[in-house]
Design a protein around this motif. Structure first.
Motif, PDB file in Angstrom:
ATOM      1  N   CYS A 369       1.116  -1.294  -0.129  1.00  0.00           N
ATOM      2  CA  CYS A 369       0.120  -0.113   0.019  1.00  0.00           C
ATOM      3  C   CYS A 369       0.796   1.206   0.106  1.00  0.00           C
ATOM      4  O   CYS A 369       1.931   1.368   0.595  1.00  0.00           O
ATOM      5  CB  CYS A 369      -0.804   0.046   1.273  1.00  0.00           C
ATOM      6  N   SER A 370       0.290   2.205  -0.468  1.00  0.00           N
ATOM      7  CA  SER A 370       0.890   3.622  -0.389  1.00  0.00           C
ATOM      8  C   SER A 370      -0.307   4.462  -0.326  1.00  0.00           C
ATOM      9  O   SER A 370      -1.477   4.405  -0.853  1.00  0.00           O
ATOM     10  CB  SER A 370       1.944   4.001  -1.566  1.00  0.00           C
ATOM     11  N   VAL A 371      -0.195   5.895  -0.077  1.00  0.00           N
ATOM     12  CA  VAL A 371      -1.260   6.910   0.099  1.00  0.00           C
ATOM     13  C   VAL A 371      -0.776   8.312  -0.676  1.00  0.00           C
ATOM     14  O   VAL A 371       0.278   8.666  -0.158  1.00  0.00           O
ATOM     15  CB  VAL A 371      -1.508   7.232   1.600  1.00  0.00           C
ATOM     16  N   ALA A 372      -1.234   8.458  -1.555  1.00  0.00           N
ATOM     17  CA  ALA A 372      -1.042   9.661  -2.420  1.00  0.00           C
ATOM     18  C   ALA A 372      -1.979  10.811  -1.963  1.00  0.00           C
ATOM     19  O   ALA A 372      -3.319  10.888  -1.985  1.00  0.00           O
ATOM     20  CB  ALA A 372      -1.300   9.592  -3.707  1.00  0.00           C
ATOM     21  N   CYS A 373      -1.571  11.799  -0.939  1.00  0.00           N
ATOM     22  CA  CYS A 373      -2.307  12.833  -0.459  1.00  0.00           C
ATOM     23  C   CYS A 373      -1.726  14.114  -0.151  1.00  0.00           C
ATOM     24  O   CYS A 373      -0.372  14.185  -0.960  1.00  0.00           O
ATOM     25  CB  CYS A 373      -2.716  12.439   0.848  1.00  0.00           C
ATOM     26  N   SER A 374      -2.246  15.070   0.347  1.00  0.00           N
ATOM     27  CA  SER A 374      -1.372  16.293   0.394  1.00  0.00           C
ATOM     28  C   SER A 374      -0.347  16.292   1.422  1.00  0.00           C
ATOM     29  O   SER A 374      -0.044  15.252   2.152  1.00  0.00           O
ATOM     30  CB  SER A 374      -2.381  17.364   1.062  1.00  0.00           C
ATOM     31  N   SER A 375       0.811  16.886   0.974  1.00  0.00           N
ATOM     32  CA  SER A 375       2.074  16.830   2.007  1.00  0.00           C
ATOM     33  C   SER A 375       1.819  17.175   3.400  1.00  0.00           C
ATOM     34  O   SER A 375       2.374  16.920   4.453  1.00  0.00           O
ATOM     35  CB  SER A 375       2.902  17.907   1.373  1.00  0.00           C
ATOM     36  N   SER A 377      -0.844  16.205   5.110  1.00  0.00           N
ATOM     37  CA  SER A 377      -1.482  14.928   5.637  1.00  0.00           C
ATOM     38  C   SER A 377      -0.254  13.892   5.809  1.00  0.00           C
ATOM     39  O   SER A 377      -0.477  12.777   6.357  1.00  0.00           O
ATOM     40  CB  SER A 377      -2.433  14.364   4.667  1.00  0.00           C
ATOM     41  N   GLN A 378       1.083  14.159   5.166  1.00  0.00           N
ATOM     42  CA  GLN A 378       2.329  13.101   5.335  1.00  0.00           C
ATOM     43  C   GLN A 378       2.415  12.464   6.728  1.00  0.00           C
ATOM     44  O   GLN A 378       2.377  11.232   6.661  1.00  0.00           O
ATOM     45  CB  GLN A 378       3.449  13.672   4.614  1.00  0.00           C
ATOM     46  N   THR A 379       2.243  13.241   7.340  1.00  0.00           N
ATOM     47  CA  THR A 379       2.538  12.768   8.872  1.00  0.00           C
ATOM     48  C   THR A 379       1.722  11.872   9.422  1.00  0.00           C
ATOM     49  O   THR A 379       1.778  10.789  10.094  1.00  0.00           O
ATOM     50  CB  THR A 379       2.656  14.035  10.048  1.00  0.00           C
ATOM     51  N   MET A 380       0.250  12.048   8.833  1.00  0.00           N
ATOM     52  CA  MET A 380      -0.636  11.284   9.320  1.00  0.00           C
ATOM     53  C   MET A 380      -0.599   9.878   8.613  1.00  0.00           C
ATOM     54  O   MET A 380      -1.343   8.830   9.263  1.00  0.00           O
ATOM     55  CB  MET A 380      -2.071  11.965   9.088  1.00  0.00           C
ATOM     56  N   VAL A 381       0.035   9.712   7.584  1.00  0.00           N
ATOM     57  CA  VAL A 381       0.014   8.380   6.966  1.00  0.00           C
ATOM     58  C   VAL A 381       1.489   7.685   7.092  1.00  0.00           C
ATOM     59  O   VAL A 381       1.567   6.527   6.872  1.00  0.00           O
ATOM     60  CB  VAL A 381      -0.581   8.439   5.616  1.00  0.00           C
ATOM     61  N   GLY A 382       2.204   8.706   7.417  1.00  0.00           N
ATOM     62  CA  GLY A 382       3.641   8.150   7.833  1.00  0.00           C
ATOM     63  C   GLY A 382       4.371   7.349   6.502  1.00  0.00           C
ATOM     64  O   GLY A 382       4.326   7.896   5.426  1.00  0.00           O
ATOM     65  N   GLU A 383       4.761   6.211   6.827  1.00  0.00           N
ATOM     66  CA  GLU A 383       5.492   5.350   5.811  1.00  0.00           C
ATOM     67  C   GLU A 383       4.825   5.181   4.471  1.00  0.00           C
ATOM     68  O   GLU A 383       5.506   4.877   3.352  1.00  0.00           O
ATOM     69  CB  GLU A 383       6.111   4.118   6.286  1.00  0.00           C
ATOM     70  N   TYR A 384       3.759   5.294   4.451  1.00  0.00           N
ATOM     71  CA  TYR A 384       2.794   4.946   3.229  1.00  0.00           C
ATOM     72  C   TYR A 384       2.671   6.229   2.418  1.00  0.00           C
ATOM     73  O   TYR A 384       2.339   6.041   1.064  1.00  0.00           O
ATOM     74  CB  TYR A 384       1.551   4.535   3.586  1.00  0.00           C
ATOM     75  N   PRO A 608       0.321  18.450  12.704  1.00  0.00           N
ATOM     76  CA  PRO A 608       0.075  18.187  11.449  1.00  0.00           C
ATOM     77  C   PRO A 608      -1.192  19.149  11.333  1.00  0.00           C
ATOM     78  O   PRO A 608      -1.995  18.967  12.065  1.00  0.00           O
ATOM     79  CB  PRO A 608      -0.162  16.733  11.368  1.00  0.00           C
ATOM     80  N   GLN A 609      -1.226  19.651   9.982  1.00  0.00           N
ATOM     81  CA  GLN A 609      -2.460  20.523   9.866  1.00  0.00           C
ATOM     82  C   GLN A 609      -3.759  19.606   9.869  1.00  0.00           C
ATOM     83  O   GLN A 609      -3.835  18.314   9.488  1.00  0.00           O
ATOM     84  CB  GLN A 609      -2.538  21.433   8.462  1.00  0.00           C
ATOM     85  N   LYS A 610      -4.868  20.176  10.125  1.00  0.00           N
ATOM     86  CA  LYS A 610      -5.985  19.353  10.306  1.00  0.00           C
ATOM     87  C   LYS A 610      -6.400  19.114   8.586  1.00  0.00           C
ATOM     88  O   LYS A 610      -7.058  19.804   7.985  1.00  0.00           O
ATOM     89  CB  LYS A 610      -7.282  20.079  10.953  1.00  0.00           C
ATOM     90  N   GLU A 612      -8.285  16.126   7.761  1.00  0.00           N
ATOM     91  CA  GLU A 612      -9.268  15.124   7.881  1.00  0.00           C
ATOM     92  C   GLU A 612     -10.251  15.417   6.696  1.00  0.00           C
ATOM     93  O   GLU A 612     -10.869  14.680   6.038  1.00  0.00           O
ATOM     94  CB  GLU A 612      -9.901  14.846   9.102  1.00  0.00           C
ATOM     95  N   ASN A 613     -10.691  16.855   6.454  1.00  0.00           N
ATOM     96  CA  ASN A 613     -11.532  17.172   5.492  1.00  0.00           C
ATOM     97  C   ASN A 613     -10.874  17.586   4.043  1.00  0.00           C
ATOM     98  O   ASN A 613     -11.331  17.340   3.365  1.00  0.00           O
ATOM     99  CB  ASN A 613     -11.931  18.648   6.313  1.00  0.00           C
ATOM    100  N   ALA A 614      -9.990  18.655   4.375  1.00  0.00           N
ATOM    101  CA  ALA A 614      -9.379  18.992   2.888  1.00  0.00           C
ATOM    102  C   ALA A 614      -8.159  18.226   2.701  1.00  0.00           C
ATOM    103  O   ALA A 614      -7.451  18.215   3.621  1.00  0.00           O
ATOM    104  CB  ALA A 614      -9.606  20.348   2.915  1.00  0.00           C
ATOM    105  N   THR A 615      -7.858  17.657   1.626  1.00  0.00           N
ATOM    106  CA  THR A 615      -6.630  17.000   1.131  1.00  0.00           C
ATOM    107  C   THR A 615      -6.027  17.843   0.038  1.00  0.00           C
ATOM    108  O   THR A 615      -6.342  17.576  -1.079  1.00  0.00           O
ATOM    109  CB  THR A 615      -6.511  15.555   1.053  1.00  0.00           C
ATOM    110  N   LEU A 616      -5.346  18.864  -0.104  1.00  0.00           N
ATOM    111  CA  LEU A 616      -4.645  19.719  -0.795  1.00  0.00           C
ATOM    112  C   LEU A 616      -3.760  19.307  -1.685  1.00  0.00           C
ATOM    113  O   LEU A 616      -2.850  18.581  -1.114  1.00  0.00           O
ATOM    114  CB  LEU A 616      -4.381  20.940  -0.191  1.00  0.00           C
TER     115      LEU A 616
END
Length: 616
Positions: A369-375, A377-384, A608-610, A612-616
């Protein structure tokens, strides 16, 4: 409707070529030549035009576009929209038009090449994009073969993983002012919505250069010249005193994302303020899934709908479930077993739910698995955490959040699982947004498969919807109230404290509304000039969420009816899952983690910025 058969009602408009189709609505223009021109070395040609978008045909080529005018009523005085039908299957806009039309452009098919056309059109163009991921991916197209120079300018925050630095104000001014010749004489600024203010400030700085030059010379001049400024004026270089000529256009890409995400980012609304400062014929809003606007000025923009003559409907499977994380985890296990060589993308705009799904998977699949999200949110998904700048999927299973729901090109095939979750406003997707997500696959053969996972909206308590007109009325009243605070302070300056003007910001902050359990959303805002005005994009978002809750996601029949506009529904199912002890524990741990994060935010600690709502 065939071009040759269209006979719009004529008007008395003047100063138009004789072969322009005359219509009474001044917002629209169609140029349809009745004779061919001739150019040495090229031969005979015809040049068509629809709201500033030109089509050139040569020799016996026919116009590749058919147009139809949709009027509001039988008087034919006001046009609802102009529909352009592309007669060539799978044609891209850049292969037909030489430049984008002005106004609102609804390109009814994702991936039809509107941004590419903007990058290649013979005009200096500011292209505003909702996320830095999208802006940077388009910026990469401007590199030369050796990647030693880029003819585009990216303006947004730093992208550390790509070693991309945000340009300085001086670098932005230098790019705007530079003289260009050669193969690529036109300049393109790819700017993230949050950074458009910086770009516009540099245009203002350049425009005011003659005034600064004059003031400096006047300050340095000897006294006799200060007494006779005309002598000083005549002694100065004329070119230094002339306002620089700048002829720029602006395109706002994926405008529907601004409508949806403006509630999380105030800068989205500011983009519209800047957009409306451009002349009407030098601006356009573009998206594949544009919704009606409540903004009164955007309501007046001409609307062009562009579609293929025979648009294809994509095949989808639809699964309803009462437990989104468990359903997705089970499907990932099944797909990895059944299609071990295929890649899978899960579109889910919730970092919390994505983390839950990954932890529900067997350990060996978690490694896939990997997670492509905003930077952010990077801390929230960690190594993924991964990015998708290369257009390739880095792992067998890739989760994407709304950062990658629009505009990003994935140049390979994959199975797509799209989750539309009614539990939160940011995870409840419109059918149009689901369609956009499917367009991320840019392989000509299309997706390997597409599955939509959903549930119905179940209100905890009955709630009455509020009309958009009511929101607008309340927003106007609140705006007037907030703006009156300045007049009150001026009238009572000897009585009121100096910080009384802060009440304006307090009114804006507290003028928020929550509907159907959504997070509170402000219905007024400060515009780029500091005046409080209705937050029209937020009102659009509230209206869409209400419509989804009260109509689209109330019954299977209604949901499927909206899907069938762009989909062929192949298989349907309902899967019920009870939460087992493992899932309950995972979600409880996640809730505790969120509480700790929120506590740190309230105490002002670095977090980390909140997201959960927006992932820029």
């Amino acid at each position: 409707m065939n071009d040759d058969k269209v006979k719009p009602k004529l008007s008395s408009r003047e100063k138009l070529p004789a072969n322009t189709v005359k219509i009474e609505d001044p917002r629209y223009e169609i140029f349809y030549p009745n004779i061919s021109g001739y150019c040495d070395g090229i031969g005979y040609y015809r040049s068509y035009m629809y709201n500033g978008a030109f089509i050139n045909t040569f020799d016996d080529e026919k116009n590749p576009v058919r147009y139809e005018i949709i009027y509001q009523d039988d008087t034919h005085k006001r046009i609802e929209c102009m529909r352009l039908t592309l007669l060539y299957p799978r044609a891209k806009l850049g292969g037909i038009f030489t430049n984008l039309p002005y106004g609102i452009v609804k390109k009814s098919v994702p991936g039809i090449g509107a941004t590419t056309l903007a990058l290649n059109q013979p005009r200096d163009t500011i292209i505003v994009l909702p996320t830095k991921k999208l802006a940077y991916q388009k910026y990469l197209r401007g590199y030369n073969k050796d990647r030693t120079s880029n003819r585009f300018l990216y303006v947004g925050s730093d992208i550390p993983e790509e070693n991309c630095k945000s340009p300085t104000d001086e670098q932005i001014r230098s790019y705007i002012a530079e003289k260009r010749t050669g193969t690529f004489p036109y300049k393109k600024i790819l700017v993230v919505a949050d950074s458009l203010g910086r770009v516009m400030a540099q245009f203002k700085y350049i425009k005011e250069a003659p005034i600064r030059f004059w003031n400096k010379k006047l300050e340095e001049a000897p006294e006799e010249l200060k007494q006779n400024p005309m002598r000083l004026l005549l002694s100065l270089p004329a070119e230094k005193l002339c306002e620089p000529h700048m002829d720029w256009h602006i395109m706002v890409d994926e405008i529907d994302t601004f409508q949806s995400d403006g509630k999380f980012r105030e800068a989205m609304e500011n983009v519209i303020d800047y957009y409306l400062e451009f002349p009407p014929i030098k601006r356009c809003l573009v998206s594949a899934t544009i919704r009606p606007f409540t903004h009164p000025q955007l309501k007046e923009e001409p609307l062009l709908e562009i579609n293929y003559e025979h648009p294809k409907k994509r095949p989808v499977n639809v699964i309803r479930t009462n437990n989104m994380p468990r359903e997705v985890a089970d499907m990932l296990e099944l797909y990895r077993e059944r299609y071990p060589k295929d890649k899978i993308v899960v579109a889910y705009n919730s970092i919390r739910s994505i983390n839950t799904i990954i932890r529900l998977l067997p350990v060996e699949l978690q490694a896939d698995c990997s997670v492509a999200c905003s930077s952010q949110s990077q801390t929230m998904v960690g190594e993924y955490y991964r990015s998708l700048h290369s257009g390739k999927l880095a792992t067998p299973i890739t989760f994407i959040t709304s950062t990658y729901f629009v505009g990003v090109d994935i140049e390979e095939r994959f199975h797509l699982l799209t989750v539309t979750d009614p539990r939160r406003i940011q995870t409840l997707l419109s059918p149009e947004k689901i369609y956009q997500i499917s367009g991320r696959c840019r392989d000509e053969r299309g997706l390997l498969s597409e599955t939509i996972i959903y549930d119905f909206y179940k209100p905890k308590t009955p709630e009455k919807a509020i009309t958009l007109e009511e929101y607008e009325r309340k927003a106007e009243i609140l705006s007037q109230f907030a703006n009156s605070s300045e007049d009150i302070q001026k009238s009572c300056e000897n009585v009121l404290p100096a910080n009384f003007a802060d009440v304006k910001d307090t009114i804006v902050e507290r003028s928020k509304h929550s509907v159907f359990g959504s997070q509170p959303i402000s219905i007024i805002r400060r515009n780029i000039h500091g005046k409080v005005v209705p937050a029209y994009l937020n009102i659009d978002a509230l209206g869409e969420y209400q419509q989804l809750c009260t109509e689209t996601y109330t019954t299977k029949e209604r949901f499927f009816a909206t899907l069938r506009e762009t989909c062929q529904i192949c298989n349907t199912a309902y899967h019920s899952h009870k939460k087992n002890a493992e899932q309950i524990q995972i979600e409880e741990t996640d809730r505790e983690n969120r509480k700790n994060v929120d506590l740190l935010v309230k105490t002002g600690a670095e977090t980390p910025q909140k997201q959960e709502n927006a992932t820029l």
